[in-house]
Design a protein around this motif. Structure first.
Motif, mmCIF file in Angstrom:
data_model
loop_
_atom_site.group_PDB
_atom_site.id
_atom_site.type_symbol
_atom_site.label_atom_id
_atom_site.label_comp_id
_atom_site.label_asym_id
_atom_site.label_seq_id
_atom_site.Cartn_x
_atom_site.Cartn_y
_atom_site.Cartn_z
ATOM 1 N N THR A 30 37.606 36.942 28.485
ATOM 2 C CA THR A 30 36.571 36.711 29.500
ATOM 3 C C THR A 30 36.647 37.761 30.603
ATOM 4 O O THR A 30 35.632 38.334 31.009
ATOM 5 C CB THR A 30 36.700 35.300 30.099
ATOM 6 O OG1 THR A 30 36.584 34.333 29.057
ATOM 7 C CG2 THR A 30 35.617 35.052 31.136
ATOM 8 N N ALA A 31 37.873 38.048 31.071
ATOM 9 C CA ALA A 31 38.045 39.059 32.114
ATOM 10 C C ALA A 31 37.563 40.426 31.622
ATOM 11 O O ALA A 31 36.926 41.180 32.363
ATOM 12 C CB ALA A 31 39.507 39.131 32.539
ATOM 13 N N ILE A 32 37.851 40.740 30.357
ATOM 14 C CA ILE A 32 37.429 42.021 29.781
ATOM 15 C C ILE A 32 35.909 42.111 29.720
ATOM 16 O O ILE A 32 35.308 43.122 30.097
ATOM 17 C CB ILE A 32 38.050 42.212 28.375
ATOM 18 C CG1 ILE A 32 39.566 42.438 28.502
ATOM 19 C CG2 ILE A 32 37.398 43.384 27.630
ATOM 20 C CD1 ILE A 32 40.317 42.352 27.185
ATOM 21 N N LEU A 33 35.257 41.038 29.260
ATOM 22 C CA LEU A 33 33.791 41.032 29.180
ATOM 23 C C LEU A 33 33.157 41.221 30.558
ATOM 24 O O LEU A 33 32.201 41.991 30.723
ATOM 25 C CB LEU A 33 33.301 39.727 28.557
ATOM 26 C CG LEU A 33 33.457 39.596 27.038
ATOM 27 C CD1 LEU A 33 33.128 38.171 26.611
ATOM 28 C CD2 LEU A 33 32.554 40.584 26.309
ATOM 29 N N LEU A 34 33.683 40.516 31.551
ATOM 30 C CA LEU A 34 33.128 40.623 32.905
ATOM 31 C C LEU A 34 33.336 42.029 33.473
ATOM 32 O O LEU A 34 32.450 42.582 34.124
ATOM 33 C CB LEU A 34 33.751 39.568 33.825
ATOM 34 C CG LEU A 34 33.433 38.112 33.475
ATOM 35 C CD1 LEU A 34 34.148 37.158 34.423
ATOM 36 C CD2 LEU A 34 31.939 37.850 33.500
ATOM 37 N N TYR A 35 34.488 42.598 33.210
ATOM 38 C CA TYR A 35 34.767 43.966 33.670
ATOM 39 C C TYR A 35 33.765 44.946 33.049
ATOM 40 O O TYR A 35 33.218 45.811 33.746
ATOM 41 C CB TYR A 35 36.201 44.344 33.282
ATOM 42 C CG TYR A 35 36.540 45.800 33.520
ATOM 43 C CD1 TYR A 35 36.831 46.271 34.801
ATOM 44 C CD2 TYR A 35 36.581 46.710 32.462
ATOM 45 C CE1 TYR A 35 37.151 47.606 35.025
ATOM 46 C CE2 TYR A 35 36.893 48.046 32.681
ATOM 47 C CZ TYR A 35 37.177 48.488 33.958
ATOM 48 O OH TYR A 35 37.488 49.818 34.169
ATOM 49 N N LEU A 36 33.521 44.803 31.744
ATOM 50 C CA LEU A 36 32.602 45.718 31.051
ATOM 51 C C LEU A 36 31.168 45.584 31.558
ATOM 52 O O LEU A 36 30.456 46.582 31.688
ATOM 53 C CB LEU A 36 32.661 45.483 29.539
ATOM 54 C CG LEU A 36 33.990 45.851 28.864
ATOM 55 C CD1 LEU A 36 34.000 45.408 27.410
ATOM 56 C CD2 LEU A 36 34.263 47.350 28.972
#
Length: 204
Positions: A30-36
């Motif tokens: 989830t953190a990775i998706l939001l960062y992207l």
């Protein structure tokens, strides 16, 4: 989980997925998706700038972790991965127990989040739909078609496929949909010996 040296260098937790962007590293999907979405300024519908719509995406992502994610992937572990590493199938009642928990989560998903909308937060696809569908395709890959007797869920899945693009959708889920083929591979006996007790403990 991955204990490889490479994963350890990217994520302190030694888990996948992990992201490395220059010197910056990040774990948790989830953190990775939001960062992207923030870095690449993706179209607004994925993580809306409207504060209330964004809060709805956040609400779903928070709920998802303890509900859909807590149940759906277990079907893959029970039907394919644990038998592969332990050499013995788990009792059928274990799968039944997981499917009952998943059924409860799916009922809540339909009634609380999907309702009569096209997508989780309204008329457009968002990260909430993307995170949900990835998890819900895992039971399908091991022969548990959770969409079959749920027309509302099936229609939502079709809309997600169309929004993502059918070719990309099936390309992204190719490994999951062919996961049963793993049953034919040979696992190193030493690895089996190390992992079998860990996997059995996971499913207690």
């Amino acid at each position: 989980p991955s204990n490889s040296e490479g994963a350890g260098k990217v994520s302190l937790l030694k888990k996948v997925p992990a992201l490395k962007d220059g010197d910056f590293t990040l774990a948790e999907c989830t953190a990775i998706l939001l960062y992207l979405t923030r870095k690449y300024n993706t179209p607004d519908h994925w993580y809306p700038s409207d504060i209330q719509k964004r809060a709805q995406v956040d609400e779903y992502l928070s709920w998802h972790h303890a509900n859909i994610r807590a149940n759906a992937p277990k079907t893959m572990w029970i039907k394919v991965l644990i038998p592969l590493f332990t050499g013995q199938p788990l009792p059928s009642e274990k799968l039944q127990e997981v499917m009952e928990g998943l059924s409860t989560s799916l009922k809540q998903f339909e009634e609380r989040f999907l309702q009569d909308k096209a997508f989780i937060i309204g008329s457009e696809i968002s990260l909430a739909d993307l995170v949900a569908i990835v998890e819900l395709m895992q039971p399908v890959g091991v022969g548990c078609d959770i969409f079959e007797d749920r027309p509302r869920l099936m229609e939502w899945r079709r809309r997600v496929e169309d929004a993502v693009g059918k070719e990309l959708f099936f390309q992204a889920h190719e490994m999951i949909l062919n996961i049963k083929e793993l049953s034919n591979i040979q696992i190193d006996p030493q690895l089996k010996e190390q992992l079998a007790p860990v996997l059995m403990k996971m499913m207690k």
